[in-house]
Write an enzyme that holds these catalytic residues in place. Structure first.
Site, PDB file in Angstrom:
ATOM      1  N   ARG A 159     -93.134  32.202  32.282  1.00  0.00           N
ATOM      2  CA  ARG A 159     -92.630  31.958  33.633  1.00  0.00           C
ATOM      3  C   ARG A 159     -93.755  32.307  34.597  1.00  0.00           C
ATOM      4  O   ARG A 159     -94.732  31.587  34.699  1.00  0.00           O
ATOM      5  CB  ARG A 159     -91.347  32.789  33.847  1.00  0.00           C
ATOM      6  CG  ARG A 159     -90.555  32.427  35.057  1.00  0.00           C
ATOM      7  CD  ARG A 159     -89.290  33.286  35.200  1.00  0.00           C
ATOM      8  NE  ARG A 159     -89.568  34.699  35.379  1.00  0.00           N
ATOM      9  CZ  ARG A 159     -88.640  35.633  35.605  1.00  0.00           C
ATOM     10  NH1 ARG A 159     -87.363  35.299  35.636  1.00  0.00           N
ATOM     11  NH2 ARG A 159     -88.972  36.890  35.772  1.00  0.00           N
ATOM     12  N   MET A 167     -60.820  27.683  46.811  1.00  0.00           N
ATOM     13  CA  MET A 167     -61.925  28.296  47.561  1.00  0.00           C
ATOM     14  C   MET A 167     -61.588  29.717  48.019  1.00  0.00           C
ATOM     15  O   MET A 167     -62.427  30.605  47.998  1.00  0.00           O
ATOM     16  CB  MET A 167     -62.252  27.414  48.773  1.00  0.00           C
ATOM     17  CG  MET A 167     -63.571  27.742  49.430  1.00  0.00           C
ATOM     18  SD  MET A 167     -63.929  26.624  50.800  1.00  0.00           S
ATOM     19  CE  MET A 167     -64.397  25.128  49.943  1.00  0.00           C
ATOM     20  N   LYS A 215     -83.574  43.921  43.680  1.00  0.00           N
ATOM     21  CA  LYS A 215     -83.648  42.539  44.176  1.00  0.00           C
ATOM     22  C   LYS A 215     -82.227  41.963  44.266  1.00  0.00           C
ATOM     23  O   LYS A 215     -81.280  42.534  43.703  1.00  0.00           O
ATOM     24  CB  LYS A 215     -84.504  41.699  43.226  1.00  0.00           C
ATOM     25  CG  LYS A 215     -83.918  41.553  41.817  1.00  0.00           C
ATOM     26  CD  LYS A 215     -84.919  40.972  40.829  1.00  0.00           C
ATOM     27  CE  LYS A 215     -84.309  40.842  39.441  1.00  0.00           C
ATOM     28  NZ  LYS A 215     -85.329  40.605  38.404  1.00  0.00           N
ATOM     29  N   TYR A 228     -54.126  22.903  42.616  1.00  0.00           N
ATOM     30  CA  TYR A 228     -54.773  21.583  42.646  1.00  0.00           C
ATOM     31  C   TYR A 228     -54.753  20.917  41.268  1.00  0.00           C
ATOM     32  O   TYR A 228     -54.946  21.580  40.249  1.00  0.00           O
ATOM     33  CB  TYR A 228     -56.240  21.729  43.062  1.00  0.00           C
ATOM     34  CG  TYR A 228     -56.451  22.000  44.538  1.00  0.00           C
ATOM     35  CD1 TYR A 228     -55.972  21.121  45.508  1.00  0.00           C
ATOM     36  CD2 TYR A 228     -57.155  23.125  44.939  1.00  0.00           C
ATOM     37  CE1 TYR A 228     -56.200  21.371  46.855  1.00  0.00           C
ATOM     38  CE2 TYR A 228     -57.391  23.383  46.283  1.00  0.00           C
ATOM     39  CZ  TYR A 228     -56.903  22.497  47.241  1.00  0.00           C
ATOM     40  OH  TYR A 228     -57.129  22.745  48.557  1.00  0.00           O
TER      41      TYR A 228
HETATM   42  C1  LIG Z   1     -85.345  41.468  37.330  1.00  0.00           C
HETATM   43  C2  LIG Z   1     -86.575  42.015  36.700  1.00  0.00           C
HETATM   44  C3  LIG Z   1     -86.549  43.251  36.032  1.00  0.00           C
HETATM   45  C4  LIG Z   1     -85.279  44.046  35.796  1.00  0.00           C
HETATM   46  O1  LIG Z   1     -84.578  43.525  34.680  1.00  0.00           O
HETATM   47  P1  LIG Z   1     -83.254  44.269  34.156  1.00  0.00           P
HETATM   48  O2  LIG Z   1     -82.872  43.565  32.914  1.00  0.00           O
HETATM   49  O3  LIG Z   1     -82.227  44.118  35.219  1.00  0.00           O
HETATM   50  O4  LIG Z   1     -83.631  45.690  33.942  1.00  0.00           O
HETATM   51  C5  LIG Z   1     -87.752  43.769  35.580  1.00  0.00           C
HETATM   52  N1  LIG Z   1     -88.909  43.087  35.741  1.00  0.00           N
HETATM   53  C6  LIG Z   1     -88.958  41.884  36.357  1.00  0.00           C
HETATM   54  C7  LIG Z   1     -90.257  41.193  36.493  1.00  0.00           C
HETATM   55  C8  LIG Z   1     -87.792  41.307  36.832  1.00  0.00           C
HETATM   56  O5  LIG Z   1     -87.844  40.100  37.420  1.00  0.00           O
END
Ligand SMILES: *Cc1c(COP(=O)(O)O)cnc(C)c1O
Length: 382
Positions: A139, A318, A41, A270
Site C-alpha cells: 500500500r 434511514m 485516526k 419498506y
Molecule cells: C491504523 C494503523 C495502525 C493501527 O492498527 P490497529 O490494528 O488498529 O492497531 C498502525 N499503523 C498504521 C500505519 C495504521 O494505518
C-alpha cells in the site's frame, strides 16, 4: 448515562476509564523499553479523538497517530501537546500548515519530501520525518528494494531529519503464515541500509495491534496501537493466544419510540420483507442507517431490551429500526435499547455485529455518524 434532555435518546457511551485501562494493560503487556503510539485516526475509530486523546495524554502516552493533517490540527486546537504522527503524510500544499501545528509526517513520495524540506527551510527549522517502507503490505511506503536509493536521496535534504523508519504489517493476525517474519527481516535490512547512509532514526516501528500482541519480535522501540485501545481485540487478534485484558469502550443505546401489536399476515417496513406469522409486538427505535445501524442488518441483526435479545424485523431505514419484542414481557415506550454493550446478562459486541456483516469491528465503531452524540464516562478522572 444518557444524551441530554433536549436530544433524541440515541447515543454512544464512551468509557474513558476503560480506554485508560486498556492502554495500561497493553503497555504492561509489551513490556519496558517500548514506547506506545496511540492511533486515534478516524475520530479514534468513532470514539472521539479529542476526548480520547486528552485522556490518553494524561495517562502518559508517548505519541499519537492520525490519518490526516486535518485530524492532527483538530488535536492541536484542543491543546494536545504530545507528538503527533500523520500516517497519511502531508500533501505537498499542506506542508507548511502541518509544520506550523507541530505535526510529523510519514513520508513515502518525493513531492511530499521536497515540499516539507522547502517549508522547513522557510521556517528556519529541520523537520523530523518518519520514512514509510513497504515490506509487503503493498500500500503506502517506498519499496524495501529501493531503500538504499531513498536513504541517499533523503540525506541530501538539509531541512529534513529522519526521526523514524516504519513499516506496516499485512497479516499480523495470521499466525499460520511466516509473512510477518519476512516483513520483519526485510525491515531489519532496511534499518541497516539507513544507518549505512548516515541516518540515525530514533524510532523503528512496525507493530499494529496484532503485531504488538502476537509478535514480540516486532515491538522494536515503538508500537502503533489502535484497535486494542478501544477493546476491539476479538476479531483482529489471533485466536487462542496470550493477550492483554481488554474492556469494551463504546456502547450504543437508544429507547423505544413506539410499540404496537400486529396480526398474522401483516408486514413491517419498506418492501414488506417481514410478514408476521403470529400476533407480533413490534417496537420502533430511533436509529437507522444514517446513524450507523447498517441496512445490511435488515431481518438479520438484533438489539437488547430488558436484558433480552430482540431481533430486527423488516428493513432498516434511514432513521428507524423495527424490532420484535413479542417475547419481552412489559416492553413499553421509553425502554432502554442496547445496540452495542451490555444490559443485564446479555451483551452485543462490535465484533458480533462485524461477524454478522462480514467485516471487522473497526468498521462498526467508525460507522456511527455525528448524529449519534458521544457521551463520555469518566469516573476515575486523573
Ligand atoms: C491504523 C494503523 C495502525 C493501527 O492498527 P490497529 O490494528 O488498529 O492497531 C498502525 N499503523 C498504521 C500505519 C495504521 O494505518
Amino acid at each position: 448515562m444518557e444524551s441530554g434532555p433536549l436530544q433524541r435518546p440515541t447515543w454512544a457511551e464512551i468509557d474513558l476509564d476503560n480506554l485508560a485501562a486498556n492502554y495500561h494493560s497493553v503497555r504492561e503487556f509489551v513490556g519496558p523499553g517500548v514506547e506506545c503510539m496511540a492511533v486515534i485516526k478516524a475520530d479514534a475509530y468513532g470514539h472521539g479523538s479529542v476526548e480520547c486523546g486528552l485522556r490518553l495524554e494524561r495517562e502518559g502516552v508517548d505519541w499519537f497517530a492520525v490519518a490526516t493533517v486535518e485530524e492532527g490540527v483538530e488535536l492541536r486546537d484542543a491543546r494536545i501537546t504530545t507528538p503527533i504522527l500523520v500516517l497519511g503524510g502531508f500533501w505537498p500544499k499542506q506542508a507548511g500548515h502541518g509544520l506550523n501545528h507541530d505535526l510529523v509526517s510519514a513520508v513515502f513520495n518525493m513531492p511530499q519530501i521536497e515540499a516539507i524540506d522547502r517549508a522547513a527551510f522557510k521556517r528556519g527549522v529541520v523537520a523530523p520525518v518518519h520514512v514509510k517502507i513497504d515490506t509487503g503490505m503493498g500500500r503506502l511506503g517506498f519499496r524495501s528494494q529501493d531503500a538504499a536509493e531513498i536513504a541517499d536521496k533523503l540525506a541530501q535534504f538539509k531541512n529534513i531529519r529522519v526521526e523514524g523508519i516504519m513499516t506496516h504489517f499485512a497479516a499480523a493476525d495470521d499466525l499460520n503464515s511466516d509473512f510477518t517474519a519476512r516483513q520483519i527481516e526485510r525491515f531489519e535490512e532496511v534499518k541497516q541500509v539507513f544507518s549505512a547512509a548516515g541516518h540515525q532514526p530514533k524510532y523503528a516501528d512496525l507493530a499494529n495491534s496484532p503485531g504488538a500482541v502476537a509478535h514480540p519480535a516486532s515491538r522494536s522501540n515503538l508500537v502503533r496501537i489502535g484497535g486494542v485501545l478501544y477493546g476491539l481485540g476479538g476479531d483482529v487478534l489471533p485466536k487462542g493466544i496470550k493477550a492483554p485484558e481488554l474492556r469494551p469502550v463504546m456502547s450504543v443505546r437508544s429507547r423505544i419510540a413506539m410499540i404496537k401489536t400486529i396480526t398474522s399476515g401483516e408486514t413491517v417496513g419498506y418492501s414488506r420483507t417481514f410478514t408476521a406469522q403470529n400476533e407480533t409486538v413490534v417496537a420502533t427505535v430511533p436509529i437507522g442507517y444514517h446513524d450507523g445501524f447498517r441496512r445490511a442488518r435488515s431481518n438479520l441483526g438484533g438489539v437488547i431490551v430488558r436484558g433480552k435479545y430482540a431481533p430486527v424485523i423488516g428493513r432498516v431505514s434511514m432513521d428507524w429500526i423495527t424490532i420484535d419484542v413479542t417475547h419481552i414481557a412489559g416492553a413499553q415506550f421509553g425502554d432502554l435499547v442496547t445496540i452495542i454493550g451490555r444490559d443485564q446478562d446479555s451483551e452485543i459486541k462490535a465484533e458480533d455485529i462485524a461477524a454478522e456483516l462480514g467485516t471487522i469491528s473497526y468498521e462498526v465503531t467508525c460507522g456511527f455518524s455525528e448524529r449519534v452524540p458521544r457521551i463520555y464516562i469518566e469516573k476515575n478522572k486523573i
